[in-house]
Design a protein around this motif. Sequence first.
Motif, PDB file in Angstrom:
ATOM      1  N   MET A   1     -44.254   9.732   1.156  1.00 11.13           N
ATOM      2  CA  MET A   1     -44.750   8.377   1.150  1.00 11.13           C
ATOM      3  C   MET A   1     -44.605   7.806   2.552  1.00 11.13           C
ATOM      4  SD  MET A   1     -44.743   5.270  -1.367  1.00 11.13           S
ATOM      5  CE  MET A   1     -45.487   6.381  -2.444  1.00 11.13           C
ATOM      6  N   GLU A   2     -45.596   7.063   2.969  1.00  7.28           N
ATOM      7  CA  GLU A   2     -45.592   6.445   4.284  1.00  7.28           C
ATOM      8  C   GLU A   2     -45.267   4.960   4.160  1.00  7.28           C
ATOM      9  OE1 GLU A   2     -49.065   7.190   6.645  1.00  7.28           O
ATOM     10  OE2 GLU A   2     -49.370   9.105   5.654  1.00  7.28           O
ATOM     11  N   ALA A   3     -44.684   4.429   5.200  1.00  5.55           N
ATOM     12  CA  ALA A   3     -44.336   3.004   5.215  1.00  5.55           C
ATOM     13  C   ALA A   3     -44.689   2.421   6.573  1.00  5.55           C
ATOM     14  CB  ALA A   3     -42.860   2.816   4.929  1.00  5.55           C
ATOM     15  N   ARG A   4     -44.877   1.131   6.588  1.00  2.00           N
ATOM     16  CA  ARG A   4     -45.171   0.395   7.813  1.00  2.00           C
ATOM     17  C   ARG A   4     -44.142  -0.716   7.932  1.00  2.00           C
ATOM     18  NH1 ARG A   4     -49.810  -3.761   9.400  1.00  2.00           N
ATOM     19  NH2 ARG A   4     -49.298  -4.657   7.411  1.00  2.00           N
ATOM     20  N   ILE A   5     -43.494  -0.810   9.083  1.00  3.10           N
ATOM     21  CA  ILE A   5     -42.488  -1.834   9.340  1.00  3.10           C
ATOM     22  C   ILE A   5     -43.041  -2.768  10.409  1.00  3.10           C
ATOM     23  CG2 ILE A   5     -40.151  -2.276  10.155  1.00  3.10           C
ATOM     24  CD1 ILE A   5     -39.435   0.540   9.130  1.00  3.10           C
ATOM     25  N   TYR A   6     -43.059  -4.057  10.113  1.00  7.66           N
ATOM     26  CA  TYR A   6     -43.605  -5.019  11.058  1.00  7.66           C
ATOM     27  C   TYR A   6     -42.992  -6.388  10.832  1.00  7.66           C
ATOM     28  CZ  TYR A   6     -46.484  -6.657   7.182  1.00  7.66           C
ATOM     29  OH  TYR A   6     -46.904  -7.150   5.974  1.00  7.66           O
ATOM     30  N   LYS A   7     -43.222  -7.256  11.781  1.00 12.83           N
ATOM     31  CA  LYS A   7     -42.794  -8.644  11.678  1.00 12.83           C
ATOM     32  C   LYS A   7     -44.066  -9.472  11.510  1.00 12.83           C
ATOM     33  CE  LYS A   7     -39.433 -11.670  13.751  1.00 12.83           C
ATOM     34  NZ  LYS A   7     -38.527 -11.868  14.855  1.00 12.83           N
ATOM     35  N   PRO A   8     -44.247 -10.137  10.376  1.00 13.67           N
ATOM     36  CA  PRO A   8     -45.527 -10.798  10.118  1.00 13.67           C
ATOM     37  C   PRO A   8     -45.768 -11.994  11.035  1.00 13.67           C
ATOM     38  CG  PRO A   8     -43.956 -11.330   8.396  1.00 13.67           C
ATOM     39  CD  PRO A   8     -43.301 -10.305   9.275  1.00 13.67           C
ATOM     40  N   ALA A   9     -47.040 -12.205  11.318  1.00 19.77           N
ATOM     41  CA  ALA A   9     -47.442 -13.365  12.104  1.00 19.77           C
ATOM     42  C   ALA A   9     -47.602 -14.557  11.169  1.00 19.77           C
ATOM     43  CB  ALA A   9     -48.762 -13.077  12.813  1.00 19.77           C
ATOM     44  N   ARG A  10     -47.592 -15.731  11.723  1.00 13.03           N
ATOM     45  CA  ARG A  10     -47.772 -16.898  10.881  1.00 13.03           C
ATOM     46  C   ARG A  10     -49.215 -16.969  10.432  1.00 13.03           C
ATOM     47  NH1 ARG A  10     -50.073 -21.496  12.953  1.00 13.03           N
ATOM     48  NH2 ARG A  10     -50.566 -21.397  15.158  1.00 13.03           N
ATOM     49  N   SER A  11     -49.449 -17.540   9.290  1.00  8.96           N
ATOM     50  CA  SER A  11     -50.817 -17.658   8.801  1.00  8.96           C
ATOM     51  C   SER A  11     -51.508 -18.834   9.494  1.00  8.96           C
ATOM     52  CB  SER A  11     -50.827 -17.856   7.286  1.00  8.96           C
ATOM     53  OG  SER A  11     -50.429 -19.167   6.970  1.00  8.96           O
ATOM     54  N   ALA A  12     -52.818 -18.861   9.390  1.00  4.73           N
ATOM     55  CA  ALA A  12     -53.575 -19.927  10.026  1.00  4.73           C
ATOM     56  C   ALA A  12     -53.334 -21.265   9.346  1.00  4.73           C
ATOM     57  CB  ALA A  12     -55.062 -19.598   9.993  1.00  4.73           C
ATOM     58  N   MET A  13     -52.786 -21.262   8.151  1.00  2.00           N
ATOM     59  CA  MET A  13     -52.546 -22.493   7.414  1.00  2.00           C
ATOM     60  C   MET A  13     -51.188 -23.097   7.719  1.00  2.00           C
ATOM     61  SD  MET A  13     -55.351 -22.768   5.923  1.00  2.00           S
ATOM     62  CE  MET A  13     -55.050 -24.118   4.841  1.00  2.00           C
ATOM     63  N   GLN A  14     -50.410 -22.459   8.592  1.00  3.15           N
ATOM     64  CA  GLN A  14     -49.085 -22.965   8.916  1.00  3.15           C
ATOM     65  C   GLN A  14     -49.064 -23.554  10.314  1.00  3.15           C
ATOM     66  OE1 GLN A  14     -46.855 -19.376   8.611  1.00  3.15           O
ATOM     67  NE2 GLN A  14     -46.104 -19.857   6.579  1.00  3.15           N
ATOM     68  N   ASN A  19     -41.794 -17.985   7.278  1.00  3.38           N
ATOM     69  CA  ASN A  19     -42.033 -16.604   6.835  1.00  3.38           C
ATOM     70  C   ASN A  19     -42.328 -15.646   7.988  1.00  3.38           C
ATOM     71  OD1 ASN A  19     -41.719 -17.457   4.181  1.00  3.38           O
ATOM     72  ND2 ASN A  19     -43.901 -17.848   3.947  1.00  3.38           N
ATOM     73  N   THR A  20     -41.855 -15.928   9.180  1.00  2.00           N
ATOM     74  CA  THR A  20     -42.087 -15.035  10.314  1.00  2.00           C
ATOM     75  C   THR A  20     -40.794 -14.509  10.915  1.00  2.00           C
ATOM     76  OG1 THR A  20     -42.112 -16.868  11.881  1.00  2.00           O
ATOM     77  CG2 THR A  20     -44.218 -16.239  10.928  1.00  2.00           C
ATOM     78  N   LYS A  21     -39.674 -14.817  10.318  1.00  4.74           N
ATOM     79  CA  LYS A  21     -38.402 -14.397  10.908  1.00  4.74           C
ATOM     80  C   LYS A  21     -37.943 -13.020  10.426  1.00  4.74           C
ATOM     81  CE  LYS A  21     -36.611 -19.020  11.763  1.00  4.74           C
ATOM     82  NZ  LYS A  21     -37.877 -19.644  11.789  1.00  4.74           N
ATOM     83  N   ASP A  22     -38.313 -12.634   9.214  1.00  2.00           N
ATOM     84  CA  ASP A  22     -37.864 -11.366   8.644  1.00  2.00           C
ATOM     85  C   ASP A  22     -38.833 -10.238   8.974  1.00  2.00           C
ATOM     86  OD1 ASP A  22     -35.692 -12.620   7.508  1.00  2.00           O
ATOM     87  OD2 ASP A  22     -36.660 -12.914   5.575  1.00  2.00           O
ATOM     88  N   TRP A  23     -38.304  -9.005   8.936  1.00  4.11           N
ATOM     89  CA  TRP A  23     -39.102  -7.810   9.101  1.00  4.11           C
ATOM     90  C   TRP A  23     -39.527  -7.335   7.714  1.00  4.11           C
ATOM     91  CZ3 TRP A  23     -40.511  -5.295  13.625  1.00  4.11           C
ATOM     92  CH2 TRP A  23     -40.010  -5.852  14.798  1.00  4.11           C
ATOM     93  N   VAL A  24     -40.720  -6.788   7.604  1.00  2.00           N
ATOM     94  CA  VAL A  24     -41.290  -6.380   6.325  1.00  2.00           C
ATOM     95  C   VAL A  24     -41.545  -4.885   6.343  1.00  2.00           C
ATOM     96  CG1 VAL A  24     -43.285  -6.632   4.791  1.00  2.00           C
ATOM     97  CG2 VAL A  24     -42.376  -8.618   5.982  1.00  2.00           C
TER      98      VAL A  24
END
Length: 102
Positions: A1-14, A19-24
């Motif tokens: 199984m493959e995984a992707r680790i990233y830090k999300p960007a803020r959405s255009a509605m924010q 929701n941009t401080k944690d790693w996903v």
Amino acid sequence: MEARIYKPARSAMQSGRGNTKDWVLEFVNPAARRRTDPLMGWTGIDDMSGQVRLTFETREQAIAYAEREGLKFTVEEARERKRLVKSYSENFSASRKQPWTH
């Protein structure tokens, strides 16, 4: 199984950084088949692991989890946001790059 680790960007509605401080960590399965429901027209997928999102406080915790579980993973580095610091008074400054047209 493959995984992707990233830090999300803020959405255009924010306007803030919520929701941009944690790693996903998200599971990625490129072989999963998508299908369209004949009655409703909704799109479905065979693999339900794509719906799982794990959050971690640091990048190292996410990598340690992926290594402990034996996952192949890729890490997408977080990009720092570029801030343009401007004020209303800069519209009238003498060192303005473009002159007023009216």
